[in-house]
Scaffold this motif. Structure first.
Motif, PDB file in Angstrom:
ATOM      1  N   LEU A 127      -9.375 -18.659  16.881  1.00 17.39           N
ATOM      2  CA  LEU A 127     -10.179 -19.183  15.768  1.00 17.39           C
ATOM      3  C   LEU A 127      -9.994 -18.349  14.503  1.00 17.39           C
ATOM      4  O   LEU A 127      -9.823 -18.900  13.406  1.00 17.39           O
ATOM      5  CB  LEU A 127     -11.659 -19.226  16.162  1.00 17.39           C
ATOM      6  CG  LEU A 127     -12.048 -20.249  17.225  1.00 17.39           C
ATOM      7  CD1 LEU A 127     -13.491 -20.043  17.660  1.00 17.39           C
ATOM      8  CD2 LEU A 127     -11.822 -21.674  16.736  1.00 17.39           C
ATOM      9  N   LEU A 128     -10.005 -17.031  14.641  1.00 19.25           N
ATOM     10  CA  LEU A 128      -9.873 -16.164  13.470  1.00 19.25           C
ATOM     11  C   LEU A 128      -8.480 -16.226  12.851  1.00 19.25           C
ATOM     12  O   LEU A 128      -8.339 -16.187  11.620  1.00 19.25           O
ATOM     13  CB  LEU A 128     -10.238 -14.724  13.828  1.00 19.25           C
ATOM     14  CG  LEU A 128     -11.706 -14.498  14.188  1.00 19.25           C
ATOM     15  CD1 LEU A 128     -11.941 -13.039  14.579  1.00 19.25           C
ATOM     16  CD2 LEU A 128     -12.630 -14.916  13.055  1.00 19.25           C
ATOM     17  N   MET A 148      -6.542 -23.485  23.944  1.00 14.59           N
ATOM     18  CA  MET A 148      -6.729 -24.428  22.842  1.00 14.59           C
ATOM     19  C   MET A 148      -7.304 -25.748  23.330  1.00 14.59           C
ATOM     20  O   MET A 148      -8.101 -26.373  22.614  1.00 14.59           O
ATOM     21  CB  MET A 148      -5.412 -24.638  22.099  1.00 14.59           C
ATOM     22  CG  MET A 148      -5.066 -23.448  21.220  1.00 14.59           C
ATOM     23  SD  MET A 148      -3.511 -23.620  20.346  1.00 14.59           S
ATOM     24  CE  MET A 148      -3.742 -25.128  19.473  1.00 14.59           C
ATOM     25  N   ASP A 149      -6.931 -26.184  24.531  1.00 20.25           N
ATOM     26  CA  ASP A 149      -7.486 -27.427  25.082  1.00 20.25           C
ATOM     27  C   ASP A 149      -9.010 -27.347  25.132  1.00 20.25           C
ATOM     28  O   ASP A 149      -9.706 -28.315  24.797  1.00 20.25           O
ATOM     29  CB  ASP A 149      -6.935 -27.701  26.486  1.00 20.25           C
ATOM     30  CG  ASP A 149      -5.494 -28.199  26.476  1.00 20.25           C
ATOM     31  OD1 ASP A 149      -4.991 -28.587  25.397  1.00 20.25           O
ATOM     32  OD2 ASP A 149      -4.869 -28.179  27.554  1.00 20.25           O
ATOM     33  N   LEU A 195     -13.845 -27.706  18.173  1.00 15.15           N
ATOM     34  CA  LEU A 195     -13.659 -26.574  17.268  1.00 15.15           C
ATOM     35  C   LEU A 195     -12.272 -26.583  16.631  1.00 15.15           C
ATOM     36  O   LEU A 195     -12.081 -26.034  15.547  1.00 15.15           O
ATOM     37  CB  LEU A 195     -13.883 -25.258  18.012  1.00 15.15           C
ATOM     38  CG  LEU A 195     -15.293 -25.110  18.596  1.00 15.15           C
ATOM     39  CD1 LEU A 195     -15.348 -23.970  19.591  1.00 15.15           C
ATOM     40  CD2 LEU A 195     -16.301 -24.915  17.484  1.00 15.15           C
ATOM     41  N   LEU A 196     -11.316 -27.198  17.313  1.00 15.96           N
ATOM     42  CA  LEU A 196      -9.942 -27.319  16.818  1.00 15.96           C
ATOM     43  C   LEU A 196      -9.494 -28.762  16.877  1.00 15.96           C
ATOM     44  O   LEU A 196      -9.982 -29.545  17.690  1.00 15.96           O
ATOM     45  CB  LEU A 196      -8.972 -26.529  17.703  1.00 15.96           C
ATOM     46  CG  LEU A 196      -8.905 -25.032  17.621  1.00 15.96           C
ATOM     47  CD1 LEU A 196      -7.779 -24.519  18.527  1.00 15.96           C
ATOM     48  CD2 LEU A 196      -8.703 -24.531  16.217  1.00 15.96           C
ATOM     49  N   THR A 201     -11.765 -27.565  12.931  1.00 19.08           N
ATOM     50  CA  THR A 201     -12.659 -28.635  12.523  1.00 19.08           C
ATOM     51  C   THR A 201     -13.737 -28.003  11.646  1.00 19.08           C
ATOM     52  O   THR A 201     -13.794 -26.772  11.494  1.00 19.08           O
ATOM     53  CB  THR A 201     -13.334 -29.288  13.742  1.00 19.08           C
ATOM     54  OG1 THR A 201     -14.134 -28.298  14.397  1.00 19.08           O
ATOM     55  CG2 THR A 201     -12.303 -29.874  14.707  1.00 19.08           C
ATOM     56  N   GLU A 202     -14.617 -28.826  11.115  1.00 18.50           N
ATOM     57  CA  GLU A 202     -15.718 -28.286  10.321  1.00 18.50           C
ATOM     58  C   GLU A 202     -16.572 -27.354  11.187  1.00 18.50           C
ATOM     59  O   GLU A 202     -16.951 -26.261  10.754  1.00 18.50           O
ATOM     60  CB  GLU A 202     -16.564 -29.455   9.789  1.00 18.50           C
ATOM     61  CG  GLU A 202     -17.328 -29.136   8.535  1.00 18.50           C
ATOM     62  CD  GLU A 202     -17.965 -30.383   7.952  1.00 18.50           C
ATOM     63  OE1 GLU A 202     -19.215 -30.381   7.867  1.00 18.50           O
ATOM     64  OE2 GLU A 202     -17.239 -31.318   7.588  1.00 18.50           O
ATOM     65  N   GLN A 203     -16.842 -27.787  12.411  1.00 16.11           N
ATOM     66  CA  GLN A 203     -17.620 -26.980  13.351  1.00 16.11           C
ATOM     67  C   GLN A 203     -16.867 -25.693  13.706  1.00 16.11           C
ATOM     68  O   GLN A 203     -17.457 -24.622  13.793  1.00 16.11           O
ATOM     69  CB  GLN A 203     -17.879 -27.816  14.617  1.00 16.11           C
ATOM     70  CG  GLN A 203     -18.759 -27.169  15.630  1.00 16.11           C
ATOM     71  CD  GLN A 203     -18.971 -28.091  16.844  1.00 16.11           C
ATOM     72  OE1 GLN A 203     -18.715 -29.290  16.798  1.00 16.11           O
ATOM     73  NE2 GLN A 203     -19.426 -27.510  17.934  1.00 16.11           N
ATOM     74  N   GLY A 204     -15.557 -25.784  13.906  1.00 13.52           N
ATOM     75  CA  GLY A 204     -14.733 -24.620  14.220  1.00 13.52           C
ATOM     76  C   GLY A 204     -14.681 -23.637  13.065  1.00 13.52           C
ATOM     77  O   GLY A 204     -14.716 -22.420  13.263  1.00 13.52           O
ATOM     78  N   HIS A 205     -14.610 -24.159  11.858  1.00 11.93           N
ATOM     79  CA  HIS A 205     -14.590 -23.310  10.668  1.00 11.93           C
ATOM     80  C   HIS A 205     -15.891 -22.527  10.563  1.00 11.93           C
ATOM     81  O   HIS A 205     -15.883 -21.311  10.309  1.00 11.93           O
ATOM     82  CB  HIS A 205     -14.353 -24.161   9.417  1.00 11.93           C
ATOM     83  CG  HIS A 205     -14.146 -23.353   8.186  1.00 11.93           C
ATOM     84  ND1 HIS A 205     -15.183 -23.014   7.345  1.00 11.93           N
ATOM     85  CD2 HIS A 205     -13.028 -22.793   7.657  1.00 11.93           C
ATOM     86  CE1 HIS A 205     -14.719 -22.294   6.353  1.00 11.93           C
ATOM     87  NE2 HIS A 205     -13.410 -22.145   6.513  1.00 11.93           N
ATOM     88  N   ALA A 206     -17.008 -23.196  10.782  1.00 19.28           N
ATOM     89  CA  ALA A 206     -18.309 -22.529  10.712  1.00 19.28           C
ATOM     90  C   ALA A 206     -18.417 -21.454  11.795  1.00 19.28           C
ATOM     91  O   ALA A 206     -18.899 -20.341  11.533  1.00 19.28           O
ATOM     92  CB  ALA A 206     -19.433 -23.556  10.863  1.00 19.28           C
TER      93      ALA A 206
END
Length: 155
Positions: free
Chosen positions: A50-51, A79-80, A87-88, A105-110
């Motif tokens: 994520l980072l 990743m799956d 999240l991705l 995704t927006e949720q993953g970014h947050a």
């Protein structure tokens, strides 16, 4: 002759000391992982993915695999789960349709922003607890240690 024995004893003691310090360091990072990453519901590998995607915008599985020094199949499984948890997303590269990139995704970014903030706060506290005026010196020593660890894997 006594000189050689004393040098051998010092060398062996140094080996024991460095081993003990490395073990303590590993345990420290395990606690860091427990306190700063798992509280957000992620594994270390999920956090790193994520980072890295947050930092770069998008990455391919192969790019992540190289950065994390893990097999592409392992990255795919991790990743799956991130895709399943929304999240991705995977998308085809605009430059080469054969390449699939991962984006947040927006949720993953947050989630990545929260992780990054938590980790930065932890590192800020680490730096705050280092001897004043020795941060650069310690960074240099850690870089030398990392280089030695990499070389030791090769030999």
């Amino acid at each position: 002759m006594l000189d050689v024995i004393l040098n051998d004893e010092k060398y062996n003691r140094c080996i024991e000391d460095i081993g003990e310090l490395l073990q303590k360091t590993v345990r420290g990072f395990q606690m860091f992982e427990k306190e700063q990453i798992r509280i957000h519901g992620f594994t270390h590998s999920q956090c790193y993915i994520l980072l890295e995607i947050l930092k770069h915008g998008s990455l391919t599985i192969n790019e992540i695999s190289v950065k994390m020094k893990l097999e592409a199949s392992t990255i795919t499984r991790i990743m799956d789960n991130l895709v399943r948890d929304h999240l991705l997303m995977r998308q085809r590269s605009t430059f080469d349709k054969r390449i699939v990139e991962a984006i947040l995704t927006e949720q993953g970014h947050a989630a990545a922003i929260r992780l990054e903030a938590s980790i930065k706060m932890y590192y800020r506290n680490v730096i705050k607890n280092l001897p004043r005026g020795h941060v650069r010196e310690i960074m240099s020593a850690v870089e030398a240690l990392l280089g030695a660890l990499e070389k030791a894997k090769i030999e």
